[in-house]
Design a protein around this motif. Sequence first.
Motif, PDB file in Angstrom:
ATOM      1  N   ALA A 134       0.163   5.058   5.522  1.00 33.96           N
ATOM      2  CA  ALA A 134       1.021   4.165   4.733  1.00 33.96           C
ATOM      3  C   ALA A 134       0.498   2.731   4.796  1.00 33.96           C
ATOM      4  CB  ALA A 134       2.462   4.237   5.228  1.00 33.96           C
ATOM      5  N   LEU A 135       0.060   2.312   5.971  1.00 34.13           N
ATOM      6  CA  LEU A 135      -0.478   0.956   6.111  1.00 34.13           C
ATOM      7  C   LEU A 135      -1.755   0.781   5.300  1.00 34.13           C
ATOM      8  CD1 LEU A 135       0.284   0.480   9.891  1.00 34.13           C
ATOM      9  CD2 LEU A 135       1.211  -0.916   8.027  1.00 34.13           C
ATOM     10  N   SER A 136      -2.587   1.798   5.271  1.00 30.42           N
ATOM     11  CA  SER A 136      -3.805   1.741   4.463  1.00 30.42           C
ATOM     12  C   SER A 136      -3.456   1.680   2.978  1.00 30.42           C
ATOM     13  CB  SER A 136      -4.671   2.972   4.749  1.00 30.42           C
ATOM     14  OG  SER A 136      -5.819   2.967   3.947  1.00 30.42           O
ATOM     15  N   GLY A 137      -2.485   2.493   2.556  1.00 22.21           N
ATOM     16  CA  GLY A 137      -2.048   2.448   1.162  1.00 22.21           C
ATOM     17  C   GLY A 137      -1.452   1.098   0.802  1.00 22.21           C
ATOM     18  N   GLN A 138      -0.685   0.551   1.732  1.00 24.59           N
ATOM     19  CA  GLN A 138      -0.095  -0.776   1.528  1.00 24.59           C
ATOM     20  C   GLN A 138      -1.206  -1.817   1.333  1.00 24.59           C
ATOM     21  OE1 GLN A 138       1.861  -2.707   4.971  1.00 24.59           O
ATOM     22  NE2 GLN A 138       3.718  -2.705   3.705  1.00 24.59           N
ATOM     23  N   ALA A 139      -2.237  -1.735   2.148  1.00 24.15           N
ATOM     24  CA  ALA A 139      -3.366  -2.672   2.024  1.00 24.15           C
ATOM     25  C   ALA A 139      -4.042  -2.530   0.659  1.00 24.15           C
ATOM     26  CB  ALA A 139      -4.374  -2.435   3.144  1.00 24.15           C
ATOM     27  N   ARG A 140      -4.231  -1.301   0.215  1.00 17.13           N
ATOM     28  CA  ARG A 140      -4.881  -1.071  -1.085  1.00 17.13           C
ATOM     29  C   ARG A 140      -4.054  -1.647  -2.241  1.00 17.13           C
ATOM     30  NH1 ARG A 140      -9.136   2.135   0.057  1.00 17.13           N
ATOM     31  NH2 ARG A 140      -8.983   3.358   1.954  1.00 17.13           N
ATOM     32  N   ILE A 141      -2.742  -1.509  -2.134  1.00 22.98           N
ATOM     33  CA  ILE A 141      -1.874  -2.083  -3.170  1.00 22.98           C
ATOM     34  C   ILE A 141      -1.976  -3.604  -3.144  1.00 22.98           C
ATOM     35  CG2 ILE A 141       0.521  -2.411  -3.920  1.00 22.98           C
ATOM     36  CD1 ILE A 141       1.035   0.479  -2.886  1.00 22.98           C
ATOM     37  N   PHE A 142      -1.916  -4.186  -1.965  1.00 25.71           N
ATOM     38  CA  PHE A 142      -2.017  -5.645  -1.862  1.00 25.71           C
ATOM     39  C   PHE A 142      -3.346  -6.147  -2.431  1.00 25.71           C
ATOM     40  CE2 PHE A 142       1.206  -5.638   1.829  1.00 25.71           C
ATOM     41  CZ  PHE A 142       2.256  -5.939   0.965  1.00 25.71           C
TER      42      PHE A 142
END
Length: 183
Positions: A134-142
Amino acid sequence: MKFIKFFFIILCINNLSFAAQSFQKNILNNLFYQLEKIDNSKGAVLLEKKIWSIWNEHPTNNGLTEKLKFGTELMQYGDYNYALKVFDNIIVTDPKWSEAWNKRATVYFLMSQFTNSLDDIDKVLNLEPRHFGALSGQARIFIKLKKYEKAIKSIERALKFYPSFKSSEMIPEIERLIKETTI
């Protein structure tokens, strides 16, 4: 008398459910402890796979595990709308299963619905703060939203409990993007 038997059965089922969830949490705690200490990438990848396999299994409901697998297959084949309905159904049934929220966040990401995805990621992280996926996905969205500092913070958060996390390789690229936008 029948009411007492019924009440006793319900009590036993609830205790078994709690025990299964507690058992799963203890296994995850042990795996994350190892993940934080391990100093080789092969071992870290094996631990990561074990963690994913636990996240992908509902602690008490095999039917929900099967639905999650089905929704994941739909997502992989590009049937995002149907996958979204499957994950919605799982979340309604058990809103405390972090992986259902994570899978739905992934579908929203693939549909470029970044706000919805970030909302679901917040729910994942409230339920499982160590969810490196989830943190990796969050980073990709940001990164897509050009919120580069937030992307770095998401990755750094994951690195606290997963020091050899591959997404850390994104940080130099994000820092380059920050420099480009300030020039």
